[in-house]
Design a protein around this motif. Structure first.
Motif, PDB file in Angstrom:
ATOM      1  N   ARG A 283       0.782  -1.154  -0.057  1.00  0.00           N
ATOM      2  CA  ARG A 283       0.057   0.102  -0.059  1.00  0.00           C
ATOM      3  C   ARG A 283       0.724   1.297  -0.162  1.00  0.00           C
ATOM      4  NH1 ARG A 283      -1.504  -3.545   3.435  1.00  0.00           N
ATOM      5  NH2 ARG A 283      -3.555  -4.586   3.308  1.00  0.00           N
ATOM      6  N   GLU A 284       0.124   2.386  -0.092  1.00  0.00           N
ATOM      7  CA  GLU A 284       0.831   3.451  -0.144  1.00  0.00           C
ATOM      8  C   GLU A 284       0.336   4.010   1.382  1.00  0.00           C
ATOM      9  OE1 GLU A 284       1.057   8.401  -1.200  1.00  0.00           O
ATOM     10  OE2 GLU A 284      -0.335   7.096  -2.472  1.00  0.00           O
ATOM     11  N   LEU A 285       1.149   4.040   2.341  1.00  0.00           N
ATOM     12  CA  LEU A 285       1.158   4.143   3.917  1.00  0.00           C
ATOM     13  C   LEU A 285       1.353   5.750   3.915  1.00  0.00           C
ATOM     14  CD1 LEU A 285       0.373   3.445   6.698  1.00  0.00           C
ATOM     15  CD2 LEU A 285       2.444   3.011   7.019  1.00  0.00           C
ATOM     16  N   ILE A 286       0.288   6.543   4.239  1.00  0.00           N
ATOM     17  CA  ILE A 286       0.341   7.709   4.550  1.00  0.00           C
ATOM     18  C   ILE A 286       0.287   8.047   6.290  1.00  0.00           C
ATOM     19  CG2 ILE A 286      -0.704  10.161   4.376  1.00  0.00           C
ATOM     20  CD1 ILE A 286      -1.902   8.879   1.792  1.00  0.00           C
ATOM     21  N   ARG A 287       1.098   8.659   6.681  1.00  0.00           N
ATOM     22  CA  ARG A 287       1.202   8.752   8.286  1.00  0.00           C
ATOM     23  C   ARG A 287       1.389  10.338   8.534  1.00  0.00           C
ATOM     24  NH1 ARG A 287       6.203   7.539  10.424  1.00  0.00           N
ATOM     25  NH2 ARG A 287       7.661   6.376   8.514  1.00  0.00           N
ATOM     26  N   TYR A 288       1.120  10.942   9.723  1.00  0.00           N
ATOM     27  CA  TYR A 288       1.381  12.115  10.166  1.00  0.00           C
ATOM     28  C   TYR A 288       1.524  12.238  11.600  1.00  0.00           C
ATOM     29  CZ  TYR A 288      -3.774  12.658  10.925  1.00  0.00           C
ATOM     30  OH  TYR A 288      -5.145  12.406  11.391  1.00  0.00           O
TER      31      TYR A 288
END
Length: 391
Positions: free
Chosen positions: A170-175
């Motif tokens: 997946r494209e993991l987006i975290r912030y």
């Protein structure tokens, strides 16, 4: 030229230093010292170089240099004990160990970290939200939560395995949660709507119209509120260890940790290695943590947020209440919880599953609120979440 690092911006043209968006008064020599370290961008700066450039080669004592270094550390939110931003290399020199960006500090600012690039999205109230992404495939957002920091999580023994698994296909987006980690400090922390706006700003900045969501703990009410407000932006959600109503607004179960006790423990020993209060606090969150993981959490506490902000944040998330929004959540939802979680009772996840129109509930045998990779419940959680998100 402007240098951005940690939550600071150093403007070499206007001679202004800001931290978390607020101007910080510094003496000219201290400003020049910070500028020289920022210009080096992680490279070692020798004592002789500092003397030559800050004091124009005049003879100065070590005490004078140390005093200016101490003032510089204080100005950027560091100190001589932690040395998380300005580090002394004994008998060698000094360096700025936070990632440095020399572009204009706008929402498009980027800095290198771990395997990805940190960018900053701007939330509705102007708060800068640090985010990153890695991997390729369907976009999955891990909502910002307590005790995460983008430049530490990838190497963490606790969060690193989860990040690696999710980013595999997946494209993991975290912030980083507002007011913590690399996101802007000193911002307002009250109200679930602010955290919804943060999530929206990151989703918009990522360029995706529709995303999947993974949310642990206090990120769960944020995910629910976001899905209720923006149903066309959410494909499906995997929720772990969350709640509908925070401790301040729900009837506590017998023996459940109350907010005032948690705040007292934070005030007594936040980020202090060996503190009885903080070790007890960590063991409530994850009783199966190894000594190394307990130490890691204590160090992450110091790096992520100071004690005062941690108290404000703890009080704020314990006032979240999204019970009125559950009927508006339409996407498929997987609700997961450990049966003996001492932070948020499994009854809260049961309530979520009961109220949602398209939800399934999984309860694991386990007692950790923070998911630990060495436990069977972590293996079950990851397998269930990946299968659900792939459906």
């Amino acid at each position: 030229m402007r240098y951005a690092f940690h939550d600071c911006v150093l403007d070499m043209e206007t001679f202004v230093l800001t931290r978390a968006g607020k101007p910080i008064a510094v003496e000219p020599q201290v400003f020049d010292l910070i500028g020289i370290l920022a210009e080096a961008s992680g490279d070692l700066v020798t004592k002789d170089t500092l003397v030559d450039r800050v004091w124009q080669g005049l003879a100065v004592s070590d005490a004078t240099i140390n005093a200016r270094l101490s003032a510089a550390r204080k100005a950027v939110g560091d100190d001589g004990k932690r040395q998380e931003i300005i580090k002394t290399i004994p008998r060698r020199g000094f360096l700025l160990c936070a990632p440095v960006n020399s572009n204009d500090p706008s929402p498009s600012i980027q800095t290198s970290v771990a395997t990805g690039t940190v960018r900053f999205a701007q939330s509705a109230d102007g708060a800068p939200i640090a985010w990153t992404s890695e991997g390729s495939g369907p976009p999955l957002v891990r909502i910002g939560h307590w005790l995460s920091k983008l430049d530490r999580d990838r190497a963490s023994s606790i969060w690193g395995p989860l990040i690696e698994r999710f980013a595999r296909d997946r494209e993991l987006i975290r912030y980083d949660l507002r007011g913590t980690g690399l996101s802007g400090r000193g911002v307002a922390l009250d109200g679930v709507d602010r955290y919804c706006d943060d999530l929206l700003s990151v989703v918009n900045a990522s360029g995706h119209d529709r995303v999947q969501i993974f949310a642990p703990s206090q990120a769960v009410p944020v995910a629910l509120a976001f899905a209720a407000r923006y149903p066309d932006r959410v494909d499906r959600m995997a929720l772990y260890g969350g709640y509908v109503q925070g401790r301040r607004v729900r009837d506590l179960a017998p023996g459940e940790l109350d907010t005032d006790t948690a705040i007292a423990m934070i005030r007594a020993g936040w980020g202090v290695r060996g503190s009885v209060f903080m070790e007890s606090f960590v063991h409530i969150f994850c009783p199966d943590a190894t000594p190394e993981q307990v130490q890691e959490i204590a160090e992450t506490q110091k790096a992520t947020v100071d004690a005062d902000a941690a108290i404000r944040l703890r009080d704020a998330v314990d006032r979240f209440d999204v019970s009125a929004l559950l009927d508006r959540v339409q996407c498929p939802v997987l609700v997961m919880h450990n049966a003996d979680d001492a932070i948020h009772p499994v009854a809260q996840s049961q309530l979520i599953a009961q109220r949602l129109t398209n939800a399934q509930l999984l309860v694991f045998e386990g007692r950790n609120h923070i998911p630990l990779p060495q436990t069977p419940s972590w293996v079950q959680m990851m397998a269930a979440a990946e299968a659900f998100l792939d459906a």
